[in-house]
Design an enzyme around this catalytic site. Structure first.
Site, PDB file in Angstrom:
ATOM      1  N   PRO A  86       0.417  -0.737  -0.293  1.00 21.72           N
ATOM      2  CA  PRO A  86      -0.085  -0.106   0.381  1.00 21.72           C
ATOM      3  C   PRO A  86       1.135   1.627   0.113  1.00 21.72           C
ATOM      4  O   PRO A  86       1.781   1.602   0.813  1.00 21.72           O
ATOM      5  CB  PRO A  86      -1.296  -0.373   1.643  1.00 21.72           C
ATOM      6  CG  PRO A  86       0.396  -0.705   2.349  1.00 21.72           C
ATOM      7  CD  PRO A  86       0.797  -1.948   1.526  1.00 21.72           C
ATOM      8  N   GLY A  87       0.687   2.110  -0.771  1.00 18.46           N
ATOM      9  CA  GLY A  87       1.072   3.455  -0.467  1.00 18.46           C
ATOM     10  C   GLY A  87       0.259   4.091  -0.249  1.00 18.46           C
ATOM     11  O   GLY A  87      -0.113   5.305   0.732  1.00 18.46           O
TER      12      GLY A  87
ATOM     13  N   ARG B 121      -0.925  16.791  -9.151  1.00 28.61           N
ATOM     14  CA  ARG B 121      -1.874  15.254  -9.614  1.00 28.61           C
ATOM     15  C   ARG B 121      -3.078  16.403 -10.148  1.00 28.61           C
ATOM     16  O   ARG B 121      -3.198  15.282 -10.659  1.00 28.61           O
ATOM     17  CB  ARG B 121      -1.883  14.899  -8.421  1.00 28.61           C
ATOM     18  CG  ARG B 121      -0.778  14.275  -7.289  1.00 28.61           C
ATOM     19  CD  ARG B 121      -1.767  13.225  -6.082  1.00 28.61           C
ATOM     20  NE  ARG B 121      -2.794  12.263  -6.755  1.00 28.61           N
ATOM     21  CZ  ARG B 121      -4.103  12.167  -7.030  1.00 28.61           C
ATOM     22  NH1 ARG B 121      -4.825  13.324  -5.618  1.00 28.61           N
ATOM     23  NH2 ARG B 121      -4.774  11.719  -7.414  1.00 28.61           N
TER      24      ARG B 121
ATOM     25  N   CYS C 212       3.516  30.632 -14.104  1.00 25.90           N
ATOM     26  CA  CYS C 212       3.002  30.780 -15.657  1.00 25.90           C
ATOM     27  C   CYS C 212       2.724  30.002 -16.352  1.00 25.90           C
ATOM     28  O   CYS C 212       4.050  29.364 -17.220  1.00 25.90           O
ATOM     29  CB  CYS C 212       4.445  31.541 -16.125  1.00 25.90           C
ATOM     30  SG  CYS C 212       3.986  32.625 -17.395  1.00 25.90           S
ATOM     31  N   GLU C 213       1.626  28.431 -16.285  1.00 28.28           N
ATOM     32  CA  GLU C 213       1.597  28.040 -17.083  1.00 28.28           C
ATOM     33  C   GLU C 213      -0.243  27.561 -16.542  1.00 28.28           C
ATOM     34  O   GLU C 213      -0.871  27.731 -15.974  1.00 28.28           O
ATOM     35  CB  GLU C 213       1.969  26.087 -16.065  1.00 28.28           C
ATOM     36  CG  GLU C 213       3.436  26.206 -16.281  1.00 28.28           C
ATOM     37  CD  GLU C 213       3.710  25.659 -18.806  1.00 28.28           C
ATOM     38  OE1 GLU C 213       2.871  25.616 -19.138  1.00 28.28           O
ATOM     39  OE2 GLU C 213       4.729  25.708 -18.207  1.00 28.28           O
TER      40      GLU C 213
ATOM     41  N   TYR D 230       1.612  11.179  -2.871  1.00 21.06           N
ATOM     42  CA  TYR D 230       2.032  11.656  -4.627  1.00 21.06           C
ATOM     43  C   TYR D 230       1.520  13.409  -4.401  1.00 21.06           C
ATOM     44  O   TYR D 230       1.202  14.093  -5.518  1.00 21.06           O
ATOM     45  CB  TYR D 230       1.112  11.408  -5.438  1.00 21.06           C
ATOM     46  CG  TYR D 230       1.355   9.615  -5.530  1.00 21.06           C
ATOM     47  CD1 TYR D 230       2.760   9.525  -5.888  1.00 21.06           C
ATOM     48  CD2 TYR D 230       0.641   8.770  -4.933  1.00 21.06           C
ATOM     49  CE1 TYR D 230       3.154   7.562  -6.428  1.00 21.06           C
ATOM     50  CE2 TYR D 230       0.581   7.655  -5.088  1.00 21.06           C
ATOM     51  CZ  TYR D 230       1.741   6.963  -5.320  1.00 21.06           C
ATOM     52  OH  TYR D 230       1.532   5.423  -5.615  1.00 21.06           O
TER      53      TYR D 230
END
Length: 432
Positions: free
Chosen positions: A280-281, A324, A354-355, A383
């Site tokens: 498991p993570g 994510r 800046c995206e 994550y």
């Protein structure tokens, strides 16, 4: 909220005020709850214990890629948790956190010879081999090291599942594992070597899986393969079942319970006399962490030709801190630390990078906020920080671990001097 609850109207991590943390450490900052990490591990361990001997001598090995902070790993290590690793760096982190090599599994599709040699040197529990060429290289490395490691052959069962195409790992076109017929032949070939010891099969079909059916299909296949190999006179004593069980990122979202997951595995493997490995993570770490951020400003855009306007909630957290949503279209709830009264408002929640992709949510309805307010991204313990970067020369987000009323910065925010001092100017550019 997994030990992130309001006390006197202020969101806390266990007994620590997030307002106080923000004032001391600054924002953005990741905050982890020890109590939640421990509770999630114990829920899984208790489910294993409830199924008696059907799963053999079980190893729960936390997927380090989900959250590699050494203090997080040490928290789990104290409970007896092992580690599933995919690089030499992750093995080193697990060892530093106090996880013995005998409880470390080494996986990954691109292990270098140097990484394999290191794994042999420290004596990891097993190496999950993911291709014929990797087996060939491992045999050479093992012979050179006078070692004979336990290995498992990772199978690609052609059963892909997960919350997004980029985290589905068991499908026919995915890079992970070996097709069934090839895996059976490779297992037999490994058994003929004097430099490796095949002890089992491994499988991992994806991440954020909310339905047990694809997992069960993969486990049934592992059982069938085990019986086939044994009919050929080969030993199979371990089955590495991988991880991937999903968590509820959104209030009310349903996922399979860990108890049902383990019970299903026990039912499939009952009587097979193997030792199971669970990896498991996200299941342990996701809801044990939040990303705390501050509102920079609210930008109103007037209605355009089609009559639609936008209200941008601009935060000091960005895609480089929590990627994510940009990478996986992932959902994270965003909640005010100190909710204000008033009608709910619809925002496009964005960061300062800046995206255009630096967008956490579109048309997200939430309580009203004002510049300077604190908000928390829930479910950010997996994550999150581990995938962060210094894009736009933004310092890496720090990490804080909370235990009851105590807290500690377990990864500090680097200064701009720290960032710039890591780089050297080419000699021919330096003036005499």
């Amino acid at each position: 909220m997994n030990h992130f609850e309001p006390i006197d109207g202020i969101l806390h991590a266990e007994e620590v005020s997030l307002i106080d943390l923000a004032e001391t450490v600054g924002t953005p900052v990741y905050v982890y709850s020890t109590a939640t990490l421990e509770r999630h591990y114990r829920v899984l361990a208790e489910a294993v214990a409830a199924n008696g001997k059907a799963l053999g001598d079980v190893l729960i090995a936390f997927a380090v890629k989900a959250n590699s902070n050494v203090s997080v790993l040490a928290t789990l290590a104290r409970l007896g948790c092992g580690a599933d690793t995919v690089s030499e760096g992750e093995i080193r982190r697990a060892l530093k956190a106090g996880i013995p090599a005998s409880r470390i599994v080494f996986s990954g599709v691109g292990k270098t010879d140097g990484e394999l040699a290191y794994a042999l040197d420290v004596g990891v529990r097993q190496i999950n081999v993911e291709s014929p060429s990797e087996l060939d290289r491992l045999i050479v490395v093992a012979e050179r090291s006078a070692a004979c490691p336990d290995i498992a052959i990772r199978v690609n069962p052609k059963v892909g599942a997960g919350g997004h195409a980029k985290i589905t790992t068991g499908g026919e076109g995915d890079k992970f594992g070996i097709p069934v017929d090839e895996a059976l032949a490779l297992y037999a070939r490994a058994a003929s070597s004097h430099h490796v010891r095949p002890v089992g099969l491994a499988c991992h079909i994806g991440s954020q899986i909310t339905d047990l059916a694809p997992l069960e299909a993969a486990f049934v296949l592992l059982r069938q393969m085990t019986m086939t190999l044994r009919e050929q006179g080969l030993e199979v004593s371990r089955l590495d079942l991988g991880g991937g069980l999903g968590v509820p990122y959104q209030g009310g979202a349903m996922t399979a319970a860990p108890a049902d997951y383990v019970a299903m595995a026990a039912r499939v493997l009952d009587g097979l006399d193997v030792d199971a490995v669970f990896e498991p993570g996200r299941l342990l770490a996701a809801n044990a962490g939040i990303l705390l951020s501050r509102v920079i400003q609210i930008t109103e855009r007037a209605a355009d030709a089609d009559g639609s306007g936008r209200r941008f909630l601009v935060l000091d957290a960005a895609m480089n801190d929590l990627i994510r949503p940009a990478m996986y279209d992932a959902f994270h709830e965003v909640v005010p630390v100190t909710p204000r009264s008033g009608e709910a408002v619809s925002y496009d929640i964005v960061g300062p990078v800046c995206e255009t992709g630096d967008t956490f949510a579109r048309d997200r309805t939430m309580p009203p906020v004002q510049p300077g307010d604190l908000v928390a991204f829930t479910g950010a313990g997996a994550y999150g920080a581990v995938m962060s970067s210094e894009y736009n020369t933004r310092p890496l987000v720090p990490e804080v671990l909370v235990r009851n009323a105590d807290w500690a910065v377990v990864r500090p925010r680097p200064s701009y001097e720290d960032i710039l001092d890591r780089e050297a100017t080419a000699g021919w550019l330096v003036k005499a």
